[in-house]
Design an enzyme around this catalytic site. Structure first.
Site, PDB file in Angstrom:
ATOM      1  N   GLY A  11       0.849  -1.192   0.000  1.00  0.00           N
ATOM      2  CA  GLY A  11       0.000   0.000   0.000  1.00  0.00           C
ATOM      3  C   GLY A  11       0.878   1.233   0.000  1.00  0.00           C
ATOM      4  N   PHE A  12       0.814   1.992  -1.092  1.00  0.00           N
ATOM      5  CA  PHE A  12       1.684   3.173  -1.166  1.00  0.00           C
ATOM      6  C   PHE A  12       0.864   4.421  -1.465  1.00  0.00           C
ATOM      7  CE2 PHE A  12       5.561   5.580  -2.335  1.00  0.00           C
ATOM      8  CZ  PHE A  12       6.342   5.218  -1.253  1.00  0.00           C
ATOM      9  N   ALA A  14      -1.271   7.602   0.848  1.00  0.00           N
ATOM     10  CA  ALA A  14      -0.775   8.672   1.724  1.00  0.00           C
ATOM     11  C   ALA A  14       0.047   8.124   2.880  1.00  0.00           C
ATOM     12  CB  ALA A  14      -1.955   9.490   2.248  1.00  0.00           C
ATOM     13  N   THR A  33      -2.776  -0.685   3.150  1.00  0.00           N
ATOM     14  CA  THR A  33      -3.763  -0.561   2.075  1.00  0.00           C
ATOM     15  C   THR A  33      -5.022   0.107   2.642  1.00  0.00           C
ATOM     16  OG1 THR A  33      -4.633  -2.771   2.524  1.00  0.00           O
ATOM     17  CG2 THR A  33      -2.903  -2.599   0.834  1.00  0.00           C
ATOM     18  N   VAL A  57      -5.506   3.563  15.544  1.00  0.00           N
ATOM     19  CA  VAL A  57      -6.408   4.367  16.380  1.00  0.00           C
ATOM     20  C   VAL A  57      -5.760   5.723  16.654  1.00  0.00           C
ATOM     21  CG1 VAL A  57      -7.655   4.548  18.570  1.00  0.00           C
ATOM     22  CG2 VAL A  57      -7.302   2.307  17.526  1.00  0.00           C
ATOM     23  N   GLY A  75      -9.423  18.781   1.641  1.00  0.00           N
ATOM     24  CA  GLY A  75      -8.829  17.446   1.657  1.00  0.00           C
ATOM     25  C   GLY A  75      -8.931  16.756   3.004  1.00  0.00           C
ATOM     26  N   GLU A  95     -13.180  12.942   2.698  1.00  0.00           N
ATOM     27  CA  GLU A  95     -13.123  12.241   1.416  1.00  0.00           C
ATOM     28  C   GLU A  95     -14.273  12.701   0.515  1.00  0.00           C
ATOM     29  OE1 GLU A  95     -10.783  10.100   0.591  1.00  0.00           O
ATOM     30  OE2 GLU A  95      -9.813   9.905   2.545  1.00  0.00           O
ATOM     31  N   ASP A 106     -15.751   4.897  10.900  1.00  0.00           N
ATOM     32  CA  ASP A 106     -14.327   4.931  11.247  1.00  0.00           C
ATOM     33  C   ASP A 106     -14.144   4.907  12.767  1.00  0.00           C
ATOM     34  OD1 ASP A 106     -11.377   5.671  10.531  1.00  0.00           O
ATOM     35  OD2 ASP A 106     -11.981   7.226  11.957  1.00  0.00           O
ATOM     36  N   LYS A 133     -12.477   1.964  15.526  1.00  0.00           N
ATOM     37  CA  LYS A 133     -11.494   2.268  16.572  1.00  0.00           C
ATOM     38  C   LYS A 133     -12.001   1.864  17.953  1.00  0.00           C
ATOM     39  CE  LYS A 133      -9.638   5.948  13.705  1.00  0.00           C
ATOM     40  NZ  LYS A 133      -9.612   7.403  13.420  1.00  0.00           N
TER      41      LYS A 133
END
Length: 337
Positions: free
Chosen positions: A7-8, A10, A96, A152, A207, A210, A221, A225
C-alpha cells in the site's frame, strides 16, 4: 531490518518519508538499520534486495502514479500477495485502504506474513475491527510481533500508552474523539454557525473529508477504533457489528447554538467499556479536555490507580500516522535484539 510496504497511498508514502528523515538517527540511537526492500500499490510493485531509495520512490509515485515506474526494479501488475513470496523481508507494513466489509486484502496480507513468521505493523482498521482475535492469536502461536498503534488516532499514542505506561492499572473504559474529520466539521459549525452541508463541502475542498465521506460522518471509522480499543485494552472479544453507531449528519446549527448557550459543545464520541460499545454525538463541556478543535483526537482512559488519564494528538496526516508506525517498528526491534 528489511521492510516490505504493501500500500503506497498517503500513509505508505508517509512511512517512506519518515524512513528518509529518520534512518540515520535511528541507526545511531538504536542500532536499527531500516532497509526498504519492497513497496506495492494497486498497479504493481518495486523490489530490490539491496534496498530502495525512499525519496526516489516517493518522487516516482508522485510523478507517474505507480511505484512500478521506479527505475530498474519496478514490476507492473505484481500484487502484494505475490511480492510477499518474492522478496526476503523481516517486517510487513500493511497500509492498504480500510475495507470494513470483509477486511480484504489487508486481512489476507497480514495472516500470510504471520504464517510465514514475519512481524507485522499496520494502520489498517478493517482486519482489526472484523478479525482481531483470529489475527492476534495467530501472531502469538507463530511467535511474531503484531503492532497496530497507528490504527487508532494516528499520532495519538493510546494503545502502547495503555499497555506500557499504565501497565499497573486496571483500565475500566476508554472514550473520546476518535475521528479528526468529524471533529473538524463540528468545530467549524460551532465557530462559524454554518450548516453541516456547507462545512462538509469545505472539509472536502481542504482534503480533510473524502469525496465519499460516509466512513467518517456516519461514525464507521470511529466505530472501528472503538472495537480495537475494546479488544486491545479492555480484553473484550467484539467486532464492528457489536457497536451502536450514530453519525453527525443530522446535527443542525440550531442544536449547536443551543448547546453553546448552556456551555457545551457537540462532539462525536466513541466509548468502549465492559458494558458499552457506542459511537454517537454527545455534549461535552466547554473548557474540558474534549473541547479540542480542528482534526485533533482526544481520549480518556478511566483507571483504578491513576483515575482519568487523557491523551491528545493529531488523528490524521501521512507523516503523523507514520510516526506511530515507526514507533511500533522500534518496539519490535527492541524485542528482537
Amino acid at each position: 531490518m528489511r521492510i516490505c510496504i504493501i500500500g503506497f497511498g498517503a500513509v505508505g508514502q508517509g512511512v517512506a518519508r519518515v524512513f528518509s528523515m529518520k534512518r540515520n538517527k535511528i541507526k545511531q540511537k538504536y542500532g536499527l538499520d531500516l532497509e526498504l526492500v519492497a513497496a506495492t500499490d494497486s498497479e504493481g510493485a518495486v523490489i530490490s534486495e539491496g534496498g530502495l531509495d525512499p525519496d526516489l520512490l516517493i518522487e516516482t509515485k508522485k510523478k507517474t502514479g505507480k511505484v512500478s515506474e521506479y527505475p530498474k526494479y519496478g514490476v507492473s501488475g505484481l500484487s502484494g500477495y505475490e511480492v510477499m513470496d518474492t522478496v526476503e523481508y523481516d517486517c510487513l507494513i500493511e497500509v492498504t485502504p480500510t475495507n470494513i466489509d470483509d477486511g480484504e486484502p489487508a486481512r489476507t496480507h497480514i495472516l500470510k506474513a504471520i504464517e510465514n513468521g514475519k512481524d507485522v505493523v499496520t494502520s489498517n482498521k478493517g482486519p482489526l475491527a472484523l478479525s482481531y482475535r483470529e489475527i492476534v492469536d495467530k501472531a502469538k502461536s507463530n511467535g511474531v510481533e503484531f503492532k497496530f498503534e497507528a490504527s487508532v488516532g494516528g499520532a495519538m499514542p493510546i494503545l502502547n500508552f495503555a499497555h506500557e505506561t499504565l501497565a499497573g492499572c486496571d483500565i475500566n473504559s476508554v472514550f473520546g474523539i476518535l475521528n479528526g474529520t468529524t471533529n473538524f466539521i463540528l468545530s467549524r459549525m460551532a465557530k462559524e454557525g454554518s450548516s453541516y452541508e456547507q462545512t462538509l463541502k469545505e472539509a472536502q475542498q481542504l482534503g480533510i473529508a473524502e469525496t465519499n465521506p460516509a466512513q467518517d460522518v456516519d461514525g464507521i471509522d470511529a466505530a472501528c477504533k472503538v472495537v480495537i480499543l475494546a479488544n486491545s485494552i479492555l480484553n473484550r472479544d467484539v467486532s464492528f457489528k457489536d457497536v451502536e453507531i450514530d453519525g453527525i449528519s443530522k446535527i443542525t446549527p440550531g442544536s449547536i447554538e443551543l448547546a453553546k448557550k448552556e456551555g457545551y459543545l457537540i462532539k462525536l464520541i466513541g466509548e468502549a467499556s465492559q458494558e458499552t460499545l457506542e459511537v454517537s454525538p454527545r455534549l461535552v463541556r466547554e473548557g474540558s479536555p474534549f473541547a479540542v478543535g480542528g482534526t485533533l483526537n482526544v481520549a480518556t482512559l478511566k483507571t483504578d490507580l491513576a483515575e482519568d488519564v487523557t491523551v491528545v494528538g493529531k488523528g490524521a496526516g501521512s507523516v503523523e500516522t507514520a510516526s506511530a508506525i515507526l514507533s511500533d517498528i522500534i518496539s519490535i526491534w527492541k524485542v528482537r535484539k
